[in-house]
Structure formats: C-alpha cells, structure tokens
Design a protein around this motif. Structure first.
Motif, PDB file in Angstrom:
ATOM      1  N   TYR A 144      34.903   3.831  35.312  1.00  0.00           N
ATOM      2  CA  TYR A 144      35.116   4.767  34.212  1.00  0.00           C
ATOM      3  C   TYR A 144      35.142   6.208  34.711  1.00  0.00           C
ATOM      4  CZ  TYR A 144      33.813   0.953  31.009  1.00  0.00           C
ATOM      5  OH  TYR A 144      33.748  -0.233  30.314  1.00  0.00           O
ATOM      6  N   VAL A 145      35.784   7.063  33.908  1.00  0.00           N
ATOM      7  CA  VAL A 145      35.761   8.512  34.144  1.00  0.00           C
ATOM      8  C   VAL A 145      35.192   9.189  32.906  1.00  0.00           C
ATOM      9  CG1 VAL A 145      37.101  10.578  34.704  1.00  0.00           C
ATOM     10  CG2 VAL A 145      37.847   8.344  35.549  1.00  0.00           C
ATOM     11  N   LEU A 146      34.232  10.078  33.143  1.00  0.00           N
ATOM     12  CA  LEU A 146      33.662  10.912  32.087  1.00  0.00           C
ATOM     13  C   LEU A 146      34.085  12.342  32.400  1.00  0.00           C
ATOM     14  CD1 LEU A 146      31.740  10.574  29.617  1.00  0.00           C
ATOM     15  CD2 LEU A 146      29.872  11.230  31.135  1.00  0.00           C
ATOM     16  N   SER A 176      42.268  -0.677  36.953  1.00  0.00           N
ATOM     17  CA  SER A 176      41.315  -0.868  35.854  1.00  0.00           C
ATOM     18  C   SER A 176      40.553   0.411  35.479  1.00  0.00           C
ATOM     19  CB  SER A 176      40.313  -1.973  36.214  1.00  0.00           C
ATOM     20  OG  SER A 176      39.566  -1.612  37.354  1.00  0.00           O
ATOM     21  N   LEU A 177      40.882   1.535  36.102  1.00  0.00           N
ATOM     22  CA  LEU A 177      40.199   2.795  35.796  1.00  0.00           C
ATOM     23  C   LEU A 177      40.374   3.147  34.316  1.00  0.00           C
ATOM     24  CD1 LEU A 177      38.643   5.223  37.062  1.00  0.00           C
ATOM     25  CD2 LEU A 177      40.878   6.352  37.315  1.00  0.00           C
ATOM     26  N   THR A 178      39.255   3.450  33.651  1.00  0.00           N
ATOM     27  CA  THR A 178      39.247   3.667  32.204  1.00  0.00           C
ATOM     28  C   THR A 178      38.601   5.001  31.853  1.00  0.00           C
ATOM     29  OG1 THR A 178      39.069   1.276  31.833  1.00  0.00           O
ATOM     30  CG2 THR A 178      38.453   2.700  29.999  1.00  0.00           C
ATOM     31  N   LEU A 179      39.163   5.690  30.882  1.00  0.00           N
ATOM     32  CA  LEU A 179      38.544   6.917  30.385  1.00  0.00           C
ATOM     33  C   LEU A 179      37.369   6.546  29.489  1.00  0.00           C
ATOM     34  CD1 LEU A 179      38.476   9.997  29.986  1.00  0.00           C
ATOM     35  CD2 LEU A 179      40.069   9.686  28.067  1.00  0.00           C
ATOM     36  N   LEU A 180      36.167   6.868  29.931  1.00  0.00           N
ATOM     37  CA  LEU A 180      34.971   6.627  29.120  1.00  0.00           C
ATOM     38  C   LEU A 180      34.931   7.599  27.956  1.00  0.00           C
ATOM     39  CD1 LEU A 180      32.255   5.211  28.694  1.00  0.00           C
ATOM     40  CD2 LEU A 180      31.248   6.767  30.380  1.00  0.00           C
ATOM     41  N   GLY A 181      35.291   8.850  28.230  1.00  0.00           N
ATOM     42  CA  GLY A 181      35.328   9.831  27.156  1.00  0.00           C
ATOM     43  C   GLY A 181      35.293  11.247  27.687  1.00  0.00           C
ATOM     44  N   ILE A 182      35.483  12.175  26.766  1.00  0.00           N
ATOM     45  CA  ILE A 182      35.403  13.611  27.047  1.00  0.00           C
ATOM     46  C   ILE A 182      34.095  14.125  26.467  1.00  0.00           C
ATOM     47  CG2 ILE A 182      36.450  15.870  26.597  1.00  0.00           C
ATOM     48  CD1 ILE A 182      39.152  14.332  26.295  1.00  0.00           C
ATOM     49  N   VAL A 183      33.374  14.914  27.258  1.00  0.00           N
ATOM     50  CA  VAL A 183      32.113  15.498  26.793  1.00  0.00           C
ATOM     51  C   VAL A 183      32.283  17.006  26.628  1.00  0.00           C
ATOM     52  CG1 VAL A 183      29.663  15.853  27.282  1.00  0.00           C
ATOM     53  CG2 VAL A 183      30.760  13.715  27.960  1.00  0.00           C
ATOM     54  N   PRO A 184      32.433  17.499  25.406  1.00  0.00           N
ATOM     55  CA  PRO A 184      32.477  18.947  25.199  1.00  0.00           C
ATOM     56  C   PRO A 184      31.144  19.560  25.638  1.00  0.00           C
ATOM     57  CG  PRO A 184      33.261  17.769  23.255  1.00  0.00           C
ATOM     58  CD  PRO A 184      32.600  16.759  24.150  1.00  0.00           C
TER      59      PRO A 184
END
Length: 257
Positions: A144-146, A176-184
């Motif tokens: 995942y990427v945060l 399989s790399l997935t966007l975990l989310g964006i953290v403002p």
C-alpha cells in the motif's frame, strides 16, 4: 506476514516522517508488531527515534542492506517491544550510485526485508521527497501507499505526479500496489483555504480514499525534536487522538477491508 506501507509524496515538507513516526507508535500501542524503515538519506526518522546513535550504524543500515553488505536481523534496532527500526545513515546518499548500477536494482529493498516479514504485522517505510531509486524500491516492495498531503494549491496539483509514478510501478515492478489513502496533514480551520483545497481534492480525485485529517499542531514538531512520539509528549491532545483514529482506520482497511 507483514503488510508493507510506503509513506510517500515526491513533494517535501508534507510531514512524511511525522506520519511514519506517529502512525508506527499508534499501531504499536494497539498491540501490532511494527518495523519502521527509514529509506531517506536525510535520516530524519532515524534521528527522531535514536538521536546521535545514528552514527553507530555506518556498517548496518538500510543502505548496506540494499548493497548486500549487512544482514537484516543484525541491522534492526529495537525502539520498544512492539516497535523496531531499520535505520538510515549519513552514507545512504553515497550508496545510491552503487544501487543504481546494481543488478535487479528495483528489488533490493524487497529482498532485504523478506526474511523478517513473518516477524511483523506492519512495515512502514519513510521515503525521500524525490522519485529516485529509493522510492522505486520502496513502492516495489509495498502493498500500500499512504500519501501525506499539505492542502496547498501546489500540494493538490502535485498529487498527479504520485499517481503517475504508482501507475508506472504497477506496470513495471508491482502490479498489486494499492493506494491506501490520502492523509490531509497540517490542517487548520483558521483560514478557508485548507477547506477549499480539501473540496478540490475530493472533486479532482473522487476515487482516492481520504483518511483521517491530521491537525496542524506545534506539539508534533516539538515531540519529534525531542525524540518522542506525540503519545509521549501530549497524549491527550488533538494530534494524538487523530493518530489513534488513523491507526484504527488503517487496520480496518487492510485487515478487515
């Protein structure tokens, strides 16, 4: 087997190290076994956790691991029972040329981490603010990427660069790399601009998950400067509560999804 999360944004100053440090502590506090990996030549995460002891790891750090000069189990530093560190070092920049010219260069970190992945629940990687070989290695190794994001005009526009890089990594080294989310991050309600940028972000990237907002807090900077997590420095503050919420959100997404 550990879930590997890269904290990444090619833009500097967005709070990658702060989020890696405090998310790691937050996960450890709820009983998760966490390995923090500092793959940034500026070694801010390493310094925040072990201070001047960083100088002791000239021959055992993430760079020597990637050039196969050291063993991963001998390189890991115990911060506390549930939180360990794979340190960076002053010499990491010098290792970059060696890694760039090495065989299978994009998978050096992935292969170095493999023996210890069964020992952890989470591996969290703090990345440099550039699109070089270290970030490519990190994303190749990650599930995942945060993405931490400061809500400025250039911050929101710059998101496209990260999405382009993730697309390239999926096509070339890690499908399989997935966007975990964006953290403002560094969010303040004192002006209307951050709230406006948040709306723009939702409109521009409607499919990108927006995770817990981290408030702008001087306590986060002071805690990191003193080598402390926000939970040690100001456990009842807004920032600590935000990181507790972020950790629970991460667990819900990747474990219960």
């Amino acid at each position: 087997m550990a879930i590997i999360i890269s904290i990444a944004n090619q833009k500097g100053g967005v709070g990658k190290t702060t989020i890696a440090l405090n998310l790691g502590h937050a996960l450890a506090r709820i009983g998760k076994k966490v390995l923090l990996v500092d793959i940034d030549p500026q070694f801010n995460l390493t310094f925040a956790l072990i201070g001047m002891d960083v100088l002791k790891y000239e021959e055992n750090n993430v760079g020597t691991l990637m050039t196969r000069e050291s063993d991963v189990r001998e390189t890991i530093v115990e911060v506390n029972e549930n939180l360990h560190l794979l340190p960076s070092h002053l010499n990491l920049s010098a290792k970059e040329i060696e890694i760039i010219n090495a065989y299978n260069r994009e998978r050096r970190l992935e292969r170095a981490l493999r023996p210890v992945l069964p020992d952890y629940d989470y591996v969290i990687i703090d990345n440099p603010p550039s699109m070089g070989i270290f970030l490519v290695n990190s994303l190749t190794a990650s599930d995942y990427v945060l993405i931490p994001l400061e809500l400025s005009y250039f911050g929101v526009i710059g998101m496209q660069l990260m999405f382009n890089l993730m697309k390239m990594i999926r096509e070339e080294t890690n499908e399989s790399l997935t966007l975990l989310g964006i953290v403002p991050n560094k969010f303040t309600r004192q002006t209307k601009v951050p709230q406006m940028r948040l709306r723009e972000l939702r409109e521009t990237y409607p499919d990108a998950p927006l995770l817990t907002t981290i408030p702008k807090a001087i306590s986060l900077e002071k805690a990191q400067a003193e080598g402390l997590s926000i939970f040690d420095y100001e456990p009842d503050g807004r920032a600590a509560r935000a990181f507790e919420k972020l950790a629970k959100e991460v667990v819900e997404i990747v474990e219960e999804g």
